[in-house]
Design an enzyme around this catalytic site. Sequence first.
Site, mmCIF file in Angstrom:
data_model
loop_
_atom_site.group_PDB
_atom_site.id
_atom_site.type_symbol
_atom_site.label_atom_id
_atom_site.label_comp_id
_atom_site.label_asym_id
_atom_site.label_seq_id
_atom_site.Cartn_x
_atom_site.Cartn_y
_atom_site.Cartn_z
ATOM 1 N N HIS A 58 0.842 -1.206 0.000
ATOM 2 C CA HIS A 58 0.000 0.000 0.000
ATOM 3 C C HIS A 58 0.876 1.255 0.000
ATOM 4 C CE1 HIS A 58 -3.586 2.442 1.300
ATOM 5 N NE2 HIS A 58 -2.604 3.219 1.766
ATOM 6 N N GLU A 59 1.812 1.325 0.939
ATOM 7 C CA GLU A 59 2.651 2.524 1.042
ATOM 8 C C GLU A 59 3.563 2.676 -0.174
ATOM 9 O OE1 GLU A 59 2.024 4.783 3.143
ATOM 10 O OE2 GLU A 59 0.648 3.589 4.360
ATOM 11 N N HIS B 224 1.940 4.633 -2.911
ATOM 12 C CA HIS B 224 2.107 6.088 -2.789
ATOM 13 C C HIS B 224 3.469 6.517 -3.330
ATOM 14 C CE1 HIS B 224 -1.525 7.010 -0.640
ATOM 15 N NE2 HIS B 224 -1.230 6.274 0.420
ATOM 16 N N HIS C 52 3.647 6.512 -7.050
ATOM 17 C CA HIS C 52 2.881 7.649 -7.571
ATOM 18 C C HIS C 52 3.793 8.874 -7.637
ATOM 19 C CE1 HIS C 52 -1.232 9.978 -7.324
ATOM 20 N NE2 HIS C 52 -0.625 10.132 -8.485
#
Length: 692
Positions: free
Chosen positions: A474-475, A478, A481
Amino acid sequence: EYANWNRHHRSFWTHIRRNVTTWSPVGAAFNAKPLQRGHTRPHCPAGFQAATKAALKNTELLVQNACSCPPGVETVQCFDQLSDGLCKVADLADFIKVAHPDPAFREAAEKTCIDIGTVVEKLNTNVELCKSLKSLLDNPDIVSQLDPDTRRVAELFMFDFEISGIHLDDKLRKEAVALHVNLLDLNNEFLVGSHMPNRIARSSIPEHLHIHFANEGSFIQVGGLHADSPDDLVREIAYRIYLYPNADLMGCLEELLKCRYKLAKLVGYDSYGHRALKGTMAKTPGYCMSLLHQLSHKFLVVFYFFSHRTAKDFKMMRDMKKKLNPCNSELMPWDHPFLSGVLRAERYNIEPSLYSPYLSLGACMEGLNNLFSQLYGVSLMSEHPSAGEVWSEDVRKLAVVHEKEGLLGYIYCDFFHRSNKPHQDCHFTIRGGRWCRETDQYQLPVVVLMLSLPHPTKSTPTLLTPGMMENLFHEMGHAMHSMLGRTRYQHVTGTRCATDFAEVPSILMEYFATDYRVISQFARHYETGKPLPESMVARLCESKKVCGAADTQLQIFYAALDQIYHSKPQNRSTTEILKEMQQKFYGLPHIPNTAWQLRFSHLIGYGAKYYSYLMSRAVASMVWRQCFVQDPLNRDMGERYRREMLAHGGAKEPMLMVEGMLQRRPTIEDFVDALVSELHPNFETFIMDSES
């Protein structure tokens, strides 16, 4: 910067070839114990004062340039350079104030955050600065010559002026600045207070339970909910003590919400929610509440035909609690997280200890490296930080390298637990990417990923549970991105986009983390190298569905509470509002003399925007099902995802990015259906049958 990196890595690869292991370089780096580098902490706390002073001096020059240059692209570039100079200092301070092991650094960083924040609020009400931008945007001939990104960034800067009250007279504008400054203090006070432990006299709880909590003289200190404890009483004590109302913090929250509402009204909005949601996919609080109500209603309608799914989830938890503790089978709020995990483990035999040997940190990082290589042509390269470059000796540094574009940026991995470090997985932007006209080069993005993983031992690397592995993915969503965006302006770099879009890349990574084709590529035993058996992979992927309805219902409750808090004043306490929302949107009772909202730290960074997790999950679900479920390693689809959704940061309307990826504009019904379909595989069939 790339040339320096390339020279360094020729020698790095020579070293790797001489020390071949069964792990890739990045896997080996994260499975090894950190090197002892001696004193690694950067300069001294006073460095923040010097950095702030330099940034403010530079700000004065850039403001003069922005106000004096002729309206055009240069105006927007000046604004972005101004934003970049302040953000470099403020973003670093934002991270250091929560993560640095030395309290002197944390205090200095906190002061810097307030100082820079105060300057930003004053700039947002600087009439001359606003006029320079307005003269550009009010000239149709100039606007028509701007490229789409420049026009979008100019409009976003103007939006910052508008929500800060630039249109007000001098007296009201000063009042708006004062409210902003007061909010900075209140936000910081609440954020710090929301993580502070509570304490109780040692004599108040059974002696045999003292070992579960920190001792403080004649007191027991409770610093969390102990949600994973198998002991019912430990969970209950932690819940009741940790959530016991603190009068000062309660007053802070009440004042914060009043201050937000007053500021929103002052600058022309019906509520803080209306102000916060402008520019998001949802756009209005009404849309948010409609989404939440429709989702709740759909649960009732659809899951009536699926044995009342949420009620069924709670019944399974009650049955499990009765099995574990026949004397006390009543389901309480402190039971939900623990029993959800127990049910998943029992139904699918996914006891974390069975999986952890196959999920070493090195294996998981190797899996991420393989995934990014196949989807985007990107590799993660481990580097040794220079002396003084990092704040703790166990921080790892990754260079992110594209097979054709070269070095994209850096990720600092602050993955391991230490005292005074928040138990919260986070992504921090330290420096945003942008094209620098000053150097005629691209400013590479720098981010930090912060987790709280166990340290490796002498004989064992850090081993992750399935939940930890999913959080890591999940992290890293980020982080990628931030890395894969190549925006011209740092004001819209990477995750600097609408909040309800910013979580899409990270949540999409959770789908990859629980796909058998992805897991089977990297999950292997840290000692034998044997892959995770196929049956265990399948059980792990299937286990996600257990208690999903109850978990989603909890998110709906949080989002609805957040919306009500940021609507018009309710003339009742935040606890009374909480109790009503919990009864309306969640199936477990409110516990007297608790105030969960005082631990709801998302009210600061996600005020009026907590719904973003649900909306982002809906978008991620649609992207996964339409684009990746057939082949999660498809390079063409990975390139399309980067081109349509990751590359733009916030330089494009979020709904346009979603539309570009899905080739259609989703409706509110599409968002609801995407979330509900996650919880039952036959949902689409049921809907078609019921409509025919």
